[in-house]
Design a protein around this motif. Sequence first.
Motif, PDB file in Angstrom:
ATOM      1  N   CYS A 129       0.832  -1.200   0.000  1.00 32.97           N
ATOM      2  CA  CYS A 129       0.000   0.000   0.000  1.00 32.97           C
ATOM      3  C   CYS A 129       0.870   1.256   0.000  1.00 32.97           C
ATOM      4  N   TYR A 130       1.890   1.263   0.834  1.00 27.97           N
ATOM      5  CA  TYR A 130       2.795   2.411   0.860  1.00 27.97           C
ATOM      6  C   TYR A 130       3.444   2.612  -0.505  1.00 27.97           C
ATOM      7  N   SER A 131       3.840   1.540  -1.132  1.00 23.29           N
ATOM      8  CA  SER A 131       4.473   1.618  -2.451  1.00 23.29           C
ATOM      9  C   SER A 131       3.536   2.268  -3.466  1.00 23.29           C
ATOM     10  N   MET A 132       2.263   1.869  -3.461  1.00 24.27           N
ATOM     11  CA  MET A 132       1.299   2.469  -4.387  1.00 24.27           C
ATOM     12  C   MET A 132       1.130   3.964  -4.126  1.00 24.27           C
ATOM     13  N   LEU A 133       0.960   4.313  -2.857  1.00 24.30           N
ATOM     14  CA  LEU A 133       0.740   5.719  -2.505  1.00 24.30           C
ATOM     15  C   LEU A 133       1.966   6.568  -2.812  1.00 24.30           C
ATOM     16  N   SER A 134       3.131   6.056  -2.478  1.00 21.22           N
ATOM     17  CA  SER A 134       4.372   6.781  -2.731  1.00 21.22           C
ATOM     18  C   SER A 134       4.553   7.031  -4.222  1.00 21.22           C
ATOM     19  N   SER A 135       4.255   6.039  -5.025  1.00 21.04           N
ATOM     20  CA  SER A 135       4.361   6.181  -6.478  1.00 21.04           C
ATOM     21  C   SER A 135       3.405   7.247  -6.997  1.00 21.04           C
ATOM     22  N   MET A 136       2.184   7.240  -6.504  1.00 18.31           N
ATOM     23  CA  MET A 136       1.196   8.218  -6.953  1.00 18.31           C
ATOM     24  C   MET A 136       1.601   9.629  -6.543  1.00 18.31           C
TER      25      MET A 136
END
Length: 175
Positions: A129-136
């Motif tokens: 989840c952190y990876s998705m948010l950080s990417s966005m």
Amino acid sequence: FTMSNGMETYVQKSLVYDKKTLTNFLDEFIYTLPYNDLGFAAKAAQGEDFRLLDEICTAAKSPYELRNGSQKLCARFLKAENALGEYHFMNDYFRSITENECQGNYSIAVGLFILDTGVEISHGLEMYCYSMLSSMVNHAVKLVPLRQLDGQQCLAQAIEKIPLAVQKSLETEIE
């Protein structure tokens, strides 16, 4: 492995144009995560049938760009992880993709990676989840543009909501 999850479109349509709108967007994105990518990763990590998950996940990604992006990330992820070690569930998924039984979805591959490695499921899902948010956020900072500090503040607020999203994803039924 990154994907903007359509951030370009949200910026072009002036839905994300400053720190406040990015914060709102991330809040709404996190709210839906247990019922899409995070939910599929959770179910795969819990050992649900990846073939069924792949079918539902592919159907749920009706925009071509999201479906194609997920499939490309999945292929790259499976290839990279296969080079690093032997993963039973991920190898089965890869074989099903190459035999055209599955389409391949990144969230399912991540869930199978969590299952294969024996990582605490909630910890693995939190990192995903952190990876998705950080990417966005990274994409939004470049596209809007925003100051790096603004992006990091938006991300910091969003991170606080990750545990609840993970809990919901673990409790969500496939139906």
